[in-house]
Design a protein around this motif. Structure first.
Motif, mmCIF file in Angstrom:
data_model
loop_
_atom_site.group_PDB
_atom_site.id
_atom_site.type_symbol
_atom_site.label_atom_id
_atom_site.label_comp_id
_atom_site.label_asym_id
_atom_site.label_seq_id
_atom_site.Cartn_x
_atom_site.Cartn_y
_atom_site.Cartn_z
ATOM 1 N N UNK A 128 0.844 -1.216 0.000
ATOM 2 C CA UNK A 128 0.000 0.000 0.000
ATOM 3 C C UNK A 128 0.866 1.249 0.000
ATOM 4 N N UNK A 129 0.407 2.262 -0.794
ATOM 5 C CA UNK A 129 1.098 3.547 -0.847
ATOM 6 C C UNK A 129 0.053 4.688 -0.800
ATOM 7 N N UNK A 130 0.331 5.734 -0.074
ATOM 8 C CA UNK A 130 -0.613 6.873 -0.071
ATOM 9 C C UNK A 130 -0.553 7.668 -1.385
ATOM 10 N N UNK A 131 -1.730 8.187 -1.787
ATOM 11 C CA UNK A 131 -1.781 9.027 -2.989
ATOM 12 C C UNK A 131 -1.771 10.478 -2.508
ATOM 13 N N UNK A 132 -0.709 11.182 -2.829
ATOM 14 C CA UNK A 132 -0.506 12.542 -2.330
ATOM 15 C C UNK A 132 -0.727 13.552 -3.473
ATOM 16 N N UNK A 133 -1.451 14.656 -3.100
ATOM 17 C CA UNK A 133 -1.612 15.743 -4.055
ATOM 18 C C UNK A 133 -1.269 17.030 -3.322
ATOM 19 N N UNK A 134 -0.170 17.628 -3.719
ATOM 20 C CA UNK A 134 0.328 18.840 -3.075
ATOM 21 C C UNK A 134 0.352 18.681 -1.550
ATOM 22 N N UNK A 135 1.036 17.639 -1.169
ATOM 23 C CA UNK A 135 1.289 17.308 0.240
ATOM 24 C C UNK A 135 0.028 16.978 1.028
ATOM 25 N N UNK A 136 -1.049 16.707 0.319
ATOM 26 C CA UNK A 136 -2.302 16.302 0.982
ATOM 27 C C UNK A 136 -2.642 14.896 0.515
ATOM 28 N N UNK A 137 -2.956 13.992 1.477
ATOM 29 C CA UNK A 137 -3.290 12.627 1.098
ATOM 30 C C UNK A 137 -4.701 12.580 0.555
ATOM 31 N N UNK A 138 -4.772 12.250 -0.740
ATOM 32 C CA UNK A 138 -6.057 12.193 -1.410
ATOM 33 C C UNK A 138 -6.649 10.797 -1.378
ATOM 34 N N UNK A 139 -5.849 9.820 -1.031
ATOM 35 C CA UNK A 139 -6.313 8.424 -0.994
ATOM 36 C C UNK A 139 -5.120 7.487 -0.828
ATOM 37 N N UNK A 140 -5.375 6.248 -1.159
ATOM 38 C CA UNK A 140 -4.267 5.289 -1.102
ATOM 39 C C UNK A 140 -4.434 4.219 -2.167
ATOM 40 N N UNK A 141 -3.319 3.637 -2.592
ATOM 41 C CA UNK A 141 -3.314 2.614 -3.644
ATOM 42 C C UNK A 141 -2.860 1.297 -3.028
ATOM 43 N N UNK A 142 -3.580 0.231 -3.279
ATOM 44 C CA UNK A 142 -3.276 -1.113 -2.753
ATOM 45 C C UNK A 142 -2.941 -2.043 -3.909
ATOM 46 N N UNK A 143 -1.860 -2.777 -3.773
ATOM 47 C CA UNK A 143 -1.419 -3.730 -4.806
ATOM 48 C C UNK A 143 -1.344 -5.127 -4.193
ATOM 49 N N UNK A 144 -1.975 -6.088 -4.833
ATOM 50 C CA UNK A 144 -1.882 -7.503 -4.403
ATOM 51 C C UNK A 144 -0.948 -8.229 -5.362
ATOM 52 N N UNK A 145 0.160 -8.763 -4.814
ATOM 53 C CA UNK A 145 1.211 -9.380 -5.637
ATOM 54 C C UNK A 145 1.270 -10.883 -5.366
ATOM 55 N N UNK A 146 1.345 -11.672 -6.432
ATOM 56 C CA UNK A 146 1.477 -13.135 -6.324
ATOM 57 C C UNK A 146 2.970 -13.499 -6.280
ATOM 58 N N UNK A 147 3.394 -14.045 -5.128
ATOM 59 C CA UNK A 147 4.804 -14.416 -4.951
ATOM 60 C C UNK A 147 5.084 -15.883 -5.292
ATOM 61 N N UNK A 148 4.205 -16.502 -6.032
ATOM 62 C CA UNK A 148 4.418 -17.912 -6.406
ATOM 63 C C UNK A 148 5.687 -18.088 -7.218
ATOM 64 N N UNK A 149 6.011 -17.108 -8.036
ATOM 65 C CA UNK A 149 7.231 -17.205 -8.852
ATOM 66 C C UNK A 149 8.475 -17.242 -7.961
ATOM 67 N N UNK A 150 8.415 -16.441 -6.873
ATOM 68 C CA UNK A 150 9.553 -16.441 -5.953
ATOM 69 C C UNK A 150 9.692 -17.802 -5.273
ATOM 70 N N UNK A 151 8.543 -18.345 -4.826
ATOM 71 C CA UNK A 151 8.569 -19.658 -4.163
ATOM 72 C C UNK A 151 9.081 -20.737 -5.109
ATOM 73 N N UNK A 152 8.644 -20.640 -6.396
ATOM 74 C CA UNK A 152 9.099 -21.637 -7.386
ATOM 75 C C UNK A 152 10.596 -21.498 -7.637
ATOM 76 N N UNK A 153 11.044 -20.251 -7.788
ATOM 77 C CA UNK A 153 12.473 -20.021 -8.004
ATOM 78 C C UNK A 153 13.295 -20.503 -6.813
ATOM 79 N N UNK A 154 12.762 -20.238 -5.602
ATOM 80 C CA UNK A 154 13.472 -20.678 -4.401
ATOM 81 C C UNK A 154 13.521 -22.210 -4.318
ATOM 82 N N UNK A 155 12.428 -22.853 -4.672
ATOM 83 C CA UNK A 155 12.388 -24.324 -4.664
ATOM 84 C C UNK A 155 13.372 -24.907 -5.670
#
Length: 469
Positions: A128-155
């Protein structure tokens, strides 16, 4: 042999035997297991941390860029543009499952298309990251990431690492087994060699000497065996000049300057050839030497047969002792049997001489028992192992007065505990012994008890074919 028995006895109480081969192999295997375990954990932990760090950096960068791009659109409430931007970002990155934008009141205002069912992915992380507009938080952005590739690479990385570790371990174990064999094999051969030595073999097969500590040990054992062989050769050489029992006693006391004098109890037998002086006047030197060699040979065989020792040759005479150099409670009867078998052997010798047209040889024998003094006398430059005392002098005087081809024994011999009722003698005679105030009683031996006569006849038969050396 007793030492060997003690060693075997102690060994049997030391518990389970752990051969050095397995000791070396176990030590290397444990060291290898600990080392590979530490390396495995280190590499696995660092690789997992590195992959996670790269993933976090990627997610944080994408989230920050999207948050920056969405600030004006959030302020303008342009949901269509926001959804379009989120769809574009998600479609370009297969590892991003979904992106969402919330306003300042935490209300969902935009969301990308869902790439995969979030509930089916076991490795989902949210950023999650805040969405800032001229130093005022206008909202926030949420990203859902699939780490299966990392687990596969690690395996996959763990599989490769496992193969490498197993291969290295197998190679190391093979090297360890070779090293253990290389070290333990010569030690096993040395152990077999020591067993052979305890059995009397002083020339056992030894492993090849190598240029290392084991090679030094092999060379040391070989040097020790050479010393034992030299000692045995010296003892054998001594035995050619003096009795084996005497030679053994001297070699056993090499650390002392002389063999200490001690009182011993035993029997002394003197033997000499009748008319030897006249024989020397008429016979050739070689014939005299042959006679003496044959005569001494028979004496040696007769003494050896009954635990006796030829202590000294005195011209044509000889002194034999029984129970002096090694304890013998039956020294008296053994001395009589030795004298009797000697007379039987001289009969065979005279029969051979008669076939050659030579005159018979005659002998006198005198036997007495009692206490004597045995040990080394002389100076440090020239010493002699000797036996002396009244018993020796009496036996020598009795030999001088004995009848031809008969054994003359003293009262002490006749009434000795080992001889009593086993000897047949003529009527006792009185002897005038030089140095003795009173006459001494002596007896000429006629024969022995039947069981001894049978034994003498058997021994005489066995020695008929024997030739002197």
């Amino acid at each position: 042999m007793s030492n060997t028995g003690d060693m075997q006895h102690n060994h049997s109480h030391n518990g389970y035997r752990f051969p050095i081969f397995w000791q070396i192999l176990l030590a290397i295997s444990v060291t290898l297991a600990i080392t590979t375990g530490v390396i495995w954990n280190y590499l696995d932990s660092n690789l997992k941390s590195l992959l996670q760090q790269q993933t976090d950096t990627f997610a944080q960068t994408i989230t920050q860029q999207a948050a920056n791009s969405a600030s004006e659109m959030v302020m303008a409430s342009d949901t269509l543009a926001l959804n379009s931007m989120l769809d574009t970002l998600v479609s370009d990155k297969s590892s991003i499952l979904m992106m969402q934008i919330y306003d300042d009141k935490n209300q969902l205002i935009a969301q990308s298309a869902i790439q995969n069912d979030v509930s089916l992915s076991p490795h989902v992380e949210s950023y999650s990251k805040p969405i800032m507009f001229q130093d005022v938080q206008a909202g926030r952005l949420v990203l859902l990431l699939d780490n299966s590739a990392i687990a596969t690479a690690l395996l996959n990385a763990r599989k490769v690492l496992g193969i490498i570790v197993i291969s290295i371990s197998l190679l190391a174990l093979a090297i360890a087994a070779w090293l253990a064999t290389h070290l333990s094999s010569p030690l096993k051969k040395l152990r077999k060699a020591t067993i052979e030595v305890t059995k009397g073999n002083l020339s056992p097969a030894l492993p090849l000497a190598r240029n290392d500590e084991v090679g030094d040990l092999v060379m040391g054992v070989d040097s020790m065996l050479q010393g034992l062989r030299d000692k045995e050769s010296i003892e054998h050489k001594f035995s050619s000049y003096i009795s084996k029992d005497i030679a053994t006693g001297i070699l056993a006391n090499l650390h002392t300057s002389r063999t200490p004098l001690r009182n011993v109890t035993g029997s002394v037998l003197f033997v000499d050839i009748v008319g030897f002086t006249q024989l020397c006047e008429t016979a050739e030197p070689k014939e005299v030497a042959d006679i003496l060699n044959h005569y001494y040979f028979l004496l040696h065989q007769a003494a050896k047969m009954y635990r006796g020792t030829v202590d000294n040759y005195i011209g044509d005479g000889a002194m034999l002792t029984f129970g002096v150099h090694k304890e013998d409670q039956k020294h008296s009867i053994n001395a009589i049997c030795s004298a009797q078998i000697f007379l039987r052997l001289t009969d065979l010798m005279n029969a051979q001489r008669k076939e050659k047209g030579l005159k018979d040889l005659e002998f006198r024998l005198g036997l007495h028992c009692g206490e004597m003094l045995a040990g080394t006398i002389g100076s440090t430059e020239r010493m002699q192992l000797t036996i002396t005392g009244d018993t020796v002098n009496t036996a020598a005087r009795m030999c001088e007065q004995a009848e031809k081809n008969k054994l003359l024994i003293s009262d002490s011999i006749l009434h000795h505990s080992a001889t009593r009722d086993l000897v047949l003698t003529e009527k006792p005679i009185k002897l005038s012994i030089k140095g003795k105030a009173l006459p001494q009683t002596a007896h000429h031996v006629i024969g022995l008890a039947p069981k001894f006569n049978r034994l003498l006849m058997q021994q005489e038969t066995e020695m008929e074919s024997m030739t002197y050396e």
